[in-house]
Write an enzyme that holds these catalytic residues in place. Structure first.
Site, short mmCIF file in Angstrom:
data_model
loop_
_atom_site.label_atom_id
_atom_site.label_comp_id
_atom_site.label_asym_id
_atom_site.label_seq_id
_atom_site.Cartn_x
_atom_site.Cartn_y
_atom_site.Cartn_z
CE LYS A 1 79.78 5.54 6.68
NZ LYS A 1 80.39 6.82 6.29
CD GLU B 1 81.98 6.76 -1.32
OE1 GLU B 1 81.22 7.04 -2.25
OE2 GLU B 1 81.74 7.08 -0.13
CB SER C 1 78.94 5.93 14.74
OG SER C 1 80.20 5.32 14.96
#
Lengths: 393, 253
Positions: free
Chosen positions: A89, A111, A377
């Site tokens: 991220k 968000e 990930s």
């Protein structure tokens, strides 16, 4: 066929910017500037240097020997779980914060569902000394207390989204409403390849560092810069977009996208958007989304909060419809079991989202010569309490 | 000729009222429309509820959710409105988000609107450019106007463009915000009203978002051809029900 975005902001039939007029100035400012700014030498230098010195890139492309032996093929893990903050991220939030600074914005909103993107946003805001507000569904705030605490430690304000179903979809609605109310000083850092154009393309570009590195790393280990298969989990789809990006139009490379089946596709509690979704509009983008026959957006379910989104990025909707990618959905139980398997085979505790991707190894057959790259990930620290409850650890 | 055009020709200072169809009770739609017309309201915006109303504040979010829980659907609304033109002659507009219309089928949606006697549509999340490229011909075929929004952030150049391609009226959003009732306007809002009024647009303007009482209504109509009330009316319905609508309207003008 082109699998990347076109000049109109579409991937095939999907994408575009279905936004209220109130957001027009912000979206057109971004559209005009995102490529220009991110191509400036000064931007590139700062972005590359932060990815290297702060995020810890390049992340390893690790040859998973025991996994490869067990499945009789050549399996590599792209170790995004080793990024600062524990997942891919942060690649995107570093890029967007640098963009926001150059656009003269002094306030950031975001968000978050599980809290990973919220933490990655709060982190770069702390790094840059910029005010940060993160919207999070009231239910998720309760379920993800450690990430709420992390965001607070990092100086962000966490606002509870109490409309609708009180989860990621509603947190996204609240962030968009905040942006409508604060159009001048605020930049909205969307965490996935969703939302109105140019967000899906912008986020995919910032995440494309994943496949950029994969290319030269594979070249080093396999003497060719492409694999036979790329495999990633897809909620909104940002880690997958990053892994696929430089191979989208390379037909030698087969693409597999793994969605969360939840309690089973037909159970009514699932997040397998490609199987259950119909074309429509969610958060400003035309894509596949889970909805009622009357066009009301429905609440998805997955044990992993990061895959728990009723839509999917327009790039992935296009990869699905054009059959460029094979979509497979994995139920909760298999994903959880793979959390344990990967831990004990390779010493890597994956995020539950990530574990979904590996679960395809049980059904999918590969040749011994096949080179397979999984996007690892995220790491499983954030999921420990779910793992503890599930396995009675 | 479209009823919306006629209304602007025959009258100044229009009052338009928005409500969420299916709220407070599922079958209140026709009663609310009748009582609004009987109270002298000039135009009605019938809100088609949506699960994720991005441009709406808490009041309309709540009424939309309640309406959906009551069982409101696009088909249900059209059924309720089937014979509405036997009793109602003021312009009727449907305001809703684009996704439910796509699922219903745009052509079928326009066809039903035309059969019922709906005069126009407002779709906050369908940008003017996309409308013109992909959908205008369908709306035109069924004689439906599609009205567009402008905001304090909209550039003069874009206002000119929207004016050029607009039918019916331009929906002037009073502030940079989602919907919601406010008691008074700030100085910068009044300056924005003046700025746009001085542009002498060909299309009439109606000011909405933040109109809640006679003060904000009167301030709005100084610089426009009318005003829209939504959230304040929904709050009234919540407290007073559907039978005292006349007292709400007479408190505004």
């Amino acid at each position: 066929m082109n699998y990347n975005v076109d000049e109109r902001g579409y991937y095939g039939d999907f994408g575009g910017a279905f936004i209220p007029e109130m957001l027009y100035p912000n979206i057109s400012e971004l559209k005009k500037n995102y490529i220009k700014i991110s191509n400036e030498p000064g931007f590139k230098k700062e972005f590359d240097s932060l990815l290297k010195e702060y995020v810890g890139r390049p992340t390893p492309l690790y040859y998973a020997k025991r996994l490869s032996n067990r499945y009789n093929c050549r399996i590599y893990l792209k170790r995004e779980d080793l990024c600062h903050t524990g997942a891919h991220k942060v690649n995107n939030t570093v890029g967007q914060i640098l963009l926001a600074k150059r656009l003269g914005k002094s306030r950031i909103i975001a968000e978050t569902g599980a809290g990973q993107h919220g933490v990655a946003t709060a982190t770069v805001c702390a790094l840059m000394g910029i005010k940060c507000v993160v919207y999070m569904g009231q239910l998720d705030i309760k379920r993800q207390a450690p990430n709420v605490a992390r965001m607070k430690m990092l100086g962000a304000e966490v606002r509870s989204a109490e409309s609708g179903s009180k989860t990621l979809k509603d947190a996204t609605n609240e962030a968009i409403r905040d942006w409508i109310n604060n159009p001048e000083d605020t930049h909205y850092i969307i965490g996935s390849v969703v939302g109105p154009h140019p967000y899906p393309d912008m986020v995919a570009r910032f995440q494309s560092i994943i496949s950029e590195e994969t290319k030269w790393q594979l070249n080093k280990y396999e003497k060719r810069d492409y694999p036979d298969f790329l495999i990633a989990c897809v909620g909104g789809g940002s880690n997958a977009a990053g892994l696929y990006y430089h191979y989208l139009n390379d037909e030698r490379v087969k693409i597999i996208a793994v969605e969360a089946a939840g309690k089973g596709i037909d159970s009514g509690e699932s997040a397998a958007t490609s199987a259950l979704g119909k074309e429509g509009i969610i958060h400003g983008s035309k894509t596949l989304l889970m909805q009622t026959s009357d066009g009301q957006i429905t609440e998805p379910y997955s044990i992993s909060a990061g895959l728990d989104y009723p839509g999917v990025g327009p790039m992935h909707a296009h990869l699905f419809r054009s059959r460029r990618a094979e979509f497979i959905s994995i139920p909760d139980q298999e994903a959880m079991d793979w959390g344990l398997t990967l831990s004990q085979l390779e010493g890597i505790i994956p995020a539950i989202e990530t574990a979904h991707a590996f679960a395809i190894l049980d059904s999918k057959k590969f040749k011994p010569s096949d080179v397979i790259v999984f996007n690892c990930s995220g790491r499983g620290d954030k999921d420990l309490s779910t793992y503890i409850d599930y396995f009675k650890l | 000729m479209n009823r919306i055009d006629n209304k602007f020709k025959e009258k100044k200072n229009l009052l338009s009222v928005y409500f969420s169809a299916g709220y407070p009770q599922l079958e209140d739609t026709v009663t609310i429309i009748k009582n609004l017309q009987a109270s002298g309201v000039d135009m009605i915006e019938i809100g088609l509820p949506f699960s994720d109303p991005l441009a709406d504040g808490p009041t309309i979010q709540k009424s939309s959710t309640k309406a959906l829980n009551n069982g409101m659907t696009t088909e249900k609304l059209f059924t309720q409105l089937e014979n509405i033109r036997d009793q109602i002659d003021i312009p009727l507009i449907i305001m809703g988000y684009f996704n439910p219309m796509i699922q219903f089928g745009i052509k079928k949606f326009c066809h039903r609107c035309n059969e019922i006697g709906i005069d126009g549509i407002i779709i906050p999340d369908l940008p003017v450019e996309v409308y013109h490229e992909d959908y205008k011909s369908v709306f035109d075929n069924y004689g439906l106007y599609n009205m567009f929004l402008i905001t304090p952030q909209t550039s003069n150049e874009r206002i000119r463009y929207i004016d050029k391609v607009s039918n019916g009226f331009i929906y002037m959003v009073s502030s940079s915000s989602v919907t919601g009732a406010k008691n008074t306007f700030q100085k910068n809002q009044i300056e924005y009203f003046k700025r746009v009024d001085d542009m002498k647009l060909k299309t009439p303007k109606i000011i909405g978002f933040g109109i809640s009482n006679s003060e904000t209504y009167n301030a709005a109509i100084r610089y426009s051809e009318g005003a829209i009330i939504g959230s304040a009316f929904i709050k009234f319905l919540e407290k007073q029900g559907v039978n005292k609508i006349g007292s709400f309207v007479s408190s505004i003008r």
